[in-house]
Motif scaffolding. Structure first.
Motif, PDB file in Angstrom:
ATOM      1  N   LEU A   1       0.847  -1.193   0.000  1.00 17.41           N
ATOM      2  CA  LEU A   1       0.000   0.000   0.000  1.00 17.41           C
ATOM      3  C   LEU A   1       0.883   1.244   0.000  1.00 17.41           C
ATOM      4  CD1 LEU A   1      -2.687   1.569   0.398  1.00 17.41           C
ATOM      5  CD2 LEU A   1      -2.456   1.099   2.854  1.00 17.41           C
ATOM      6  N   SER A   2       0.565   2.185  -0.897  1.00 20.73           N
ATOM      7  CA  SER A   2       1.322   3.429  -0.991  1.00 20.73           C
ATOM      8  C   SER A   2       0.345   4.588  -1.126  1.00 20.73           C
ATOM      9  CB  SER A   2       2.256   3.384  -2.212  1.00 20.73           C
ATOM     10  OG  SER A   2       3.051   4.543  -2.298  1.00 20.73           O
ATOM     11  N   GLY A   3       0.643   5.695  -0.461  1.00 22.29           N
ATOM     12  CA  GLY A   3      -0.273   6.820  -0.439  1.00 22.29           C
ATOM     13  C   GLY A   3      -0.131   7.751  -1.627  1.00 22.29           C
ATOM     14  N   PRO A   4      -1.006   8.772  -1.720  1.00 21.62           N
ATOM     15  CA  PRO A   4      -0.933   9.779  -2.783  1.00 21.62           C
ATOM     16  C   PRO A   4       0.081  10.859  -2.425  1.00 21.62           C
ATOM     17  CG  PRO A   4      -2.756  10.284  -1.359  1.00 21.62           C
ATOM     18  CD  PRO A   4      -2.114   9.039  -0.791  1.00 21.62           C
ATOM     19  N   GLU A   5       0.057  11.981  -3.139  1.00 21.68           N
ATOM     20  CA  GLU A   5       0.894  13.111  -2.757  1.00 21.68           C
ATOM     21  C   GLU A   5       0.593  13.481  -1.303  1.00 21.68           C
ATOM     22  OE1 GLU A   5       0.162  13.638  -7.219  1.00 21.68           O
ATOM     23  OE2 GLU A   5      -1.001  13.008  -5.486  1.00 21.68           O
ATOM     24  N   GLY A   6       1.644  13.648  -0.517  1.00 24.48           N
ATOM     25  CA  GLY A   6       1.458  13.937   0.901  1.00 24.48           C
ATOM     26  C   GLY A   6       1.337  12.699   1.757  1.00 24.48           C
ATOM     27  N   GLY A   7       1.242  11.527   1.130  1.00 27.66           N
ATOM     28  CA  GLY A   7       1.190  10.272   1.873  1.00 27.66           C
ATOM     29  C   GLY A   7      -0.162  10.004   2.509  1.00 27.66           C
ATOM     30  N   LEU A   8      -0.240   8.914   3.227  1.00 23.63           N
ATOM     31  CA  LEU A   8      -1.435   8.595   4.001  1.00 23.63           C
ATOM     32  C   LEU A   8      -1.493   9.507   5.218  1.00 23.63           C
ATOM     33  CD1 LEU A   8      -1.283   4.683   3.980  1.00 23.63           C
ATOM     34  CD2 LEU A   8      -2.561   6.165   2.417  1.00 23.63           C
ATOM     35  N   SER A   9      -2.688   9.830   5.661  1.00 20.39           N
ATOM     36  CA  SER A   9      -2.825  10.606   6.895  1.00 20.39           C
ATOM     37  C   SER A   9      -2.483   9.712   8.079  1.00 20.39           C
ATOM     38  CB  SER A   9      -4.251  11.124   7.030  1.00 20.39           C
ATOM     39  OG  SER A   9      -5.149  10.054   7.311  1.00 20.39           O
ATOM     40  N   PRO A  10      -2.129  10.296   9.241  1.00 17.60           N
ATOM     41  CA  PRO A  10      -1.871   9.466  10.428  1.00 17.60           C
ATOM     42  C   PRO A  10      -3.030   8.545  10.750  1.00 17.60           C
ATOM     43  CG  PRO A  10      -1.129  11.709  10.805  1.00 17.60           C
ATOM     44  CD  PRO A  10      -1.859  11.726   9.494  1.00 17.60           C
ATOM     45  N   ARG A  11      -4.263   9.021  10.581  1.00 19.09           N
ATOM     46  CA  ARG A  11      -5.422   8.166  10.857  1.00 19.09           C
ATOM     47  C   ARG A  11      -5.486   7.000   9.887  1.00 19.09           C
ATOM     48  NH1 ARG A  11     -11.240  10.972  10.853  1.00 19.09           N
ATOM     49  NH2 ARG A  11     -10.553  11.485   8.723  1.00 19.09           N
ATOM     50  N   GLU A  12      -5.203   7.248   8.607  1.00 18.33           N
ATOM     51  CA  GLU A  12      -5.238   6.167   7.616  1.00 18.33           C
ATOM     52  C   GLU A  12      -4.134   5.147   7.871  1.00 18.33           C
ATOM     53  OE1 GLU A  12      -7.088   8.359   3.670  1.00 18.33           O
ATOM     54  OE2 GLU A  12      -4.970   8.637   4.157  1.00 18.33           O
ATOM     55  N   GLU A  13      -2.939   5.612   8.229  1.00 21.52           N
ATOM     56  CA  GLU A  13      -1.867   4.658   8.495  1.00 21.52           C
ATOM     57  C   GLU A  13      -2.177   3.830   9.736  1.00 21.52           C
ATOM     58  OE1 GLU A  13       2.979   4.368   8.974  1.00 21.52           O
ATOM     59  OE2 GLU A  13       2.072   5.991   7.829  1.00 21.52           O
ATOM     60  N   ALA A  14      -2.771   4.441  10.747  1.00 21.91           N
ATOM     61  CA  ALA A  14      -3.159   3.691  11.942  1.00 21.91           C
ATOM     62  C   ALA A  14      -4.220   2.650  11.600  1.00 21.91           C
ATOM     63  CB  ALA A  14      -3.681   4.647  13.014  1.00 21.91           C
ATOM     64  N   ALA A  15      -5.173   3.006  10.746  1.00 22.00           N
ATOM     65  CA  ALA A  15      -6.209   2.050  10.338  1.00 22.00           C
ATOM     66  C   ALA A  15      -5.604   0.913   9.524  1.00 22.00           C
ATOM     67  CB  ALA A  15      -7.285   2.770   9.534  1.00 22.00           C
ATOM     68  N   ALA A  16      -4.616   1.238   8.670  1.00 24.57           N
ATOM     69  CA  ALA A  16      -3.958   0.197   7.887  1.00 24.57           C
ATOM     70  C   ALA A  16      -3.230  -0.782   8.802  1.00 24.57           C
ATOM     71  CB  ALA A  16      -2.992   0.826   6.889  1.00 24.57           C
ATOM     72  N   ARG A  17      -2.559  -0.253   9.790  1.00 31.55           N
ATOM     73  CA  ARG A  17      -1.868  -1.142  10.741  1.00 31.55           C
ATOM     74  C   ARG A  17      -2.864  -2.029  11.475  1.00 31.55           C
ATOM     75  NH1 ARG A  17       3.479   0.805  13.519  1.00 31.55           N
ATOM     76  NH2 ARG A  17       4.388   2.218  11.977  1.00 31.55           N
ATOM     77  N   ALA A  18      -3.984  -1.460  11.862  1.00 30.30           N
ATOM     78  CA  ALA A  18      -5.001  -2.248  12.553  1.00 30.30           C
ATOM     79  C   ALA A  18      -5.554  -3.352  11.654  1.00 30.30           C
ATOM     80  CB  ALA A  18      -6.131  -1.335  13.028  1.00 30.30           C
ATOM     81  N   ALA A  19      -5.499  -3.132  10.316  1.00 28.79           N
ATOM     82  CA  ALA A  19      -5.976  -4.124   9.360  1.00 28.79           C
ATOM     83  C   ALA A  19      -4.887  -5.116   8.961  1.00 28.79           C
ATOM     84  CB  ALA A  19      -6.507  -3.424   8.112  1.00 28.79           C
ATOM     85  N   GLY A  20      -3.726  -5.049   9.635  1.00 27.65           N
ATOM     86  CA  GLY A  20      -2.679  -6.034   9.403  1.00 27.65           C
ATOM     87  C   GLY A  20      -1.558  -5.600   8.491  1.00 27.65           C
TER      88      GLY A  20
END
Length: 243
Positions: free
Chosen positions: A188-207
């Protein structure tokens, strides 16, 4: 010899009118009856073919023998991408197909600049899929990676079990540590500016496990391609045809 993607199924001996895009390619090359072609339908292997008829807008070929030739990467790598702005996604899809990506999942996220819905999103997906097919014609791949329908990151449900997210977090592992493995993975790779802290935390929670390419900040269309190249070209068995 020209290579053309022709959605199948293809059958040895059949007479086939090429789809519009492939027919235009043959006409631009000014091929004549009797000219040899290579066709592939995206499901594996390739077929020899011969031009039988050249019309003003149509081209008919006869399909020849099937060859079980594959040029897939030794490792199955799926990319999920926060779509970059402008035409950068076109370039990203093309290069990812050349580098052997198994599939592409375009995503809309909090920091996405380009936002598409409905018919516009469907047209763009078809456009990206055509780019992937054209890249396979050029590079020799016989399996066209699917470009999935645009999804929203917040509601997207990934199917691949081994999941990683490109990150600058302090606990992110170097991507190089993944090179010794050959198991399929999703990156998974984010757009310009990357994933937001909330999105990265949710991704981690999803494994999703955080991995890093180093301290340099790469563009949104550069980072996933750099990671893909490392995983498909530098791992065990990289560069070997898979049969």
């Amino acid at each position: 010899m020209p290579r053309l993607h022709c959605p199948g199924p293809l059958v040895p001996g059949q007479l086939l009118d090429l789809p519009a895009t492939a027919a235009r390619h043959v006409q631009v090359l000014r091929l004549q009856p009797g000219a040899a072609l290579t066709l592939f339908d995206g499901s594996g292997g390739e077929w020899s073919a011969t031009v039988e008829k050249m019309g003003r807008t149509d081209v008919r070929v006869q399909v020849g023998a099937h060859a079980a030739v594959e040029r897939e990467a030794a490792r199955e790598v799926h990319l999920a991408l926060g779509i970059p702005a402008n035409d950068r996604m076109d370039w990203l899809v093309e290069k990812a197909a050349e580098l052997g990506v198994a599939s592409l999942q375009p995503l809309t996220s909090e920091r996405s600049v380009l936002r598409l819905q409905g018919e516009r999103a469907e047209r763009r997906q078809a456009h990206w899929q055509a780019i992937a097919a054209a890249a396979c014609e050029q590079c020799g791949r016989n399996r066209v990676p699917p470009v999935h329908a645009l999804a929203d990151l917040a509601s997207w449900q990934p199917a691949v079990a081994a999941r990683h997210v490109l990150s600058f977090a302090d606990d992110a592992r170097p991507l190089a540590q993944l090179l010794a493995d050959r198991a399929p993975l999703l990156l998974l790779s984010g757009p310009e500016g990357g994933l937001s802290p909330r999105e990265e935390a949710a991704a981690r929670a999803a494994g999703f496990q955080p991995v890093t390419l180093g301290r340099r900040v790469l563009r949104a269309d550069t980072a996933p391609l750099a990671a893909l190249a490392a995983l498909t070209l530098a791992g065990p068995g990289a560069g070997d045809d898979t049969r």
